[in-house]
Each structure stands twice: as structure tokens, then as C-alpha cells.
Write a protein that holds these residues in place. Sequence first.
Motif, PDB file in Angstrom:
ATOM      1  N   ASP A 190       3.943   3.448  -4.528  1.00 14.38           N
ATOM      2  CA  ASP A 190       2.875   3.927  -5.196  1.00 14.38           C
ATOM      3  C   ASP A 190       2.677   3.414  -6.356  1.00 14.38           C
ATOM      4  O   ASP A 190       3.564   3.369  -7.306  1.00 14.38           O
ATOM      5  N   ASP A 197       0.847  -1.167  -0.118  1.00 13.67           N
ATOM      6  CA  ASP A 197      -0.020  -0.154  -0.003  1.00 13.67           C
ATOM      7  C   ASP A 197       1.020   1.209   0.061  1.00 13.67           C
ATOM      8  O   ASP A 197       2.260   1.080   0.062  1.00 13.67           O
ATOM      9  N   ILE A 198       0.251   2.526   0.034  1.00 16.12           N
ATOM     10  CA  ILE A 198       1.156   3.616  -0.076  1.00 16.12           C
ATOM     11  C   ILE A 198       1.794   3.748   1.212  1.00 16.12           C
ATOM     12  O   ILE A 198       1.511   3.299   2.624  1.00 16.12           O
ATOM     13  N   PRO A 199       2.977   4.565   1.637  1.00 15.28           N
ATOM     14  CA  PRO A 199       3.787   4.437   2.479  1.00 15.28           C
ATOM     15  C   PRO A 199       3.050   4.972   3.643  1.00 15.28           C
ATOM     16  O   PRO A 199       3.190   4.594   5.038  1.00 15.28           O
ATOM     17  N   SER A 200       1.856   6.046   3.470  1.00 13.64           N
ATOM     18  CA  SER A 200       1.212   6.491   4.606  1.00 13.64           C
ATOM     19  C   SER A 200       0.425   5.633   5.510  1.00 13.64           C
ATOM     20  O   SER A 200      -0.176   5.874   6.427  1.00 13.64           O
ATOM     21  N   LYS A 201       0.254   4.333   4.941  1.00 14.81           N
ATOM     22  CA  LYS A 201      -0.352   3.353   5.629  1.00 14.81           C
ATOM     23  C   LYS A 201       0.364   2.423   6.251  1.00 14.81           C
ATOM     24  O   LYS A 201      -0.167   1.064   6.334  1.00 14.81           O
ATOM     25  N   ILE A 202       1.487   2.592   6.426  1.00 12.43           N
ATOM     26  CA  ILE A 202       2.372   1.625   7.116  1.00 12.43           C
ATOM     27  C   ILE A 202       2.047   0.882   8.368  1.00 12.43           C
ATOM     28  O   ILE A 202       2.338  -0.408   8.631  1.00 12.43           O
ATOM     29  N   THR A 203       1.244   1.557   9.214  1.00 12.19           N
ATOM     30  CA  THR A 203       0.907   1.090  10.814  1.00 12.19           C
ATOM     31  C   THR A 203      -0.231   0.001  10.243  1.00 12.19           C
ATOM     32  O   THR A 203      -0.134  -1.102  10.796  1.00 12.19           O
ATOM     33  N   ALA A 251       5.933  -1.110   0.645  1.00  7.97           N
ATOM     34  CA  ALA A 251       5.116   0.100   0.631  1.00  7.97           C
ATOM     35  C   ALA A 251       5.607   0.857  -0.841  1.00  7.97           C
ATOM     36  O   ALA A 251       6.770   0.825  -1.111  1.00  7.97           O
TER      37      ALA A 251
END
Length: 263
Positions: free
Chosen positions: A69, A41-47, A67
Motif C-alpha cells: 500500500d 499494486d495492492i495485495p488484492s490485485k496479486i492475480t 505488493a
Amino acid sequence: MSSTVSTNTKGTALVTGAAQGIGRAIALQLAADGFDVGINDIPSKITLLEAVKAEVTGTGRRAAIFAADISVDADVRKMVADCVETFGGLDVMVANAAICKARGSLLDIDVAEWDHTFEINVRGTFLCYQHAARQMMAQGRGGRIIGACSGAGKQGYGMLPDYSASKFAVRGLTQAAAQEFGKHGITVNAYAPGSVVTAMTEQFPLLAGMNQEAFFEAQAQLAATKRNCTPEDIARMVSFLAAKESGFITGQSISVDGGRYFD
């Protein structure tokens, strides 16, 4: 569930858009089927990705986060290469990642919004298909490429003009890729969900001027089964398309909609 990692695997699957919703359900189903799973997924969704990784490893399968795009060629190229380096190959690519924004009118969409939808939903799917196919051909053992179409890719929706057009494009891409890659033992199919309650679709009731419960109940009544699709319904279809038993099915965008539409 067991936390012991098994060395007996059906191969490696890579699932994009796997941080939540349909992608998460697919990743967990393929792990249950015996695949090691790369999740993207995109890096902002790493959690969120870390949580899915823990769920996959809890089934006894290996998991790794990639991660990226998926609309960026270099990102997809690296994602596939890193997956191969981590797991030793790639057997199933699930190009699940997509975006969808409900629109009040076709007249409300500006060019940048239109292009962004196509960057993710069409270019991103194309890049996943392309780089996965190259890797699978190099391995010489065939493979499964699976994309995300939609009921909106079979019947356009007034509130989803750019999304509908992008999903029609995925159908065409899937058919073209299937024709080319079949001789290499690679099947290319897509799943086309009906109404499904996810974080992405929770915007629709608001635009329709309805509360969520009433909106999705009305959607359910449009299906022969009188219920909405779930992420797990879609994951089970992907499970079949990823299996060796589906080897004579290719070029299809299979409806998972409880009989809302009949192909």
C-alpha cells in the motif's frame, strides 16, 4: 517473444499501480526498453500482478512483484528495499498508483473520502519520491523519478474536485523534488494524460448520463488529434523520461493529451 532472461540490462525500474491500465503498459514498455522491472499494486490485485509479471518475463527481462500500500510509509520503505535486494539497485521509480472517483458535486464529498484521495495520490507519491531518492543518492549514479499527474492537475474538473486538487499537488511536489535532487543526477518529472479509457475512467460516462462510446468520442473531439490518449501513449512518454537522453529535463509535468490543452 523470447522467454530467455537477458543479463544485459539498462538497470532496474519500479512501477507502482502496475496491475492494469497505465501501470501495466509502463511496466511492459520499460521491459521492452531493457529494464528489469519491479511491479507493485495492492495485495488484492496479486492475480493481475502475476499476469503482468509473466508478460514482462516474456520479453526476456526479469520481473518481481512487490505488493504494498503506497500510502503506508513502512510499506514503501520495504518495497524499495526488497526491490534493491532482488535486483541490486533502483534506477527508475514510476509513482503511477492513484485513485479517482467521479463526484456529483464538491458538496457530496465527506472528509474521509477527501483524505483517502490525498493519502493515495499525494502521500503515496511523496513516499515513493522520498524513498527512491534516498536509494538513488546512496547508489551515487543518479536516477529517474517519474510521477503521475493528469490533465486534471492543470485544469480542475467540477466532477473531480479532490482528484484535481491532488494532481495539482503532484505538480508542486515534482517541481520541489526536481530542485532538490538535480545536483545528485536525479531528474523528477511527471506525465499528465488527457482522456484515457481505463478501468478507473469507465465510471465517468455513467455520471455524465452518457454511454461509454458517446462519452469518450466527445472527449476525443476536444483534442487537436481527435482521439483519446492510450496507456501506450503514456508509456512511451515514460520511456523517454526514463532514458539517459532526457537527462536535462526535470521538474516538468508533461501533457500527453493530443493537444487538448497547451501549456
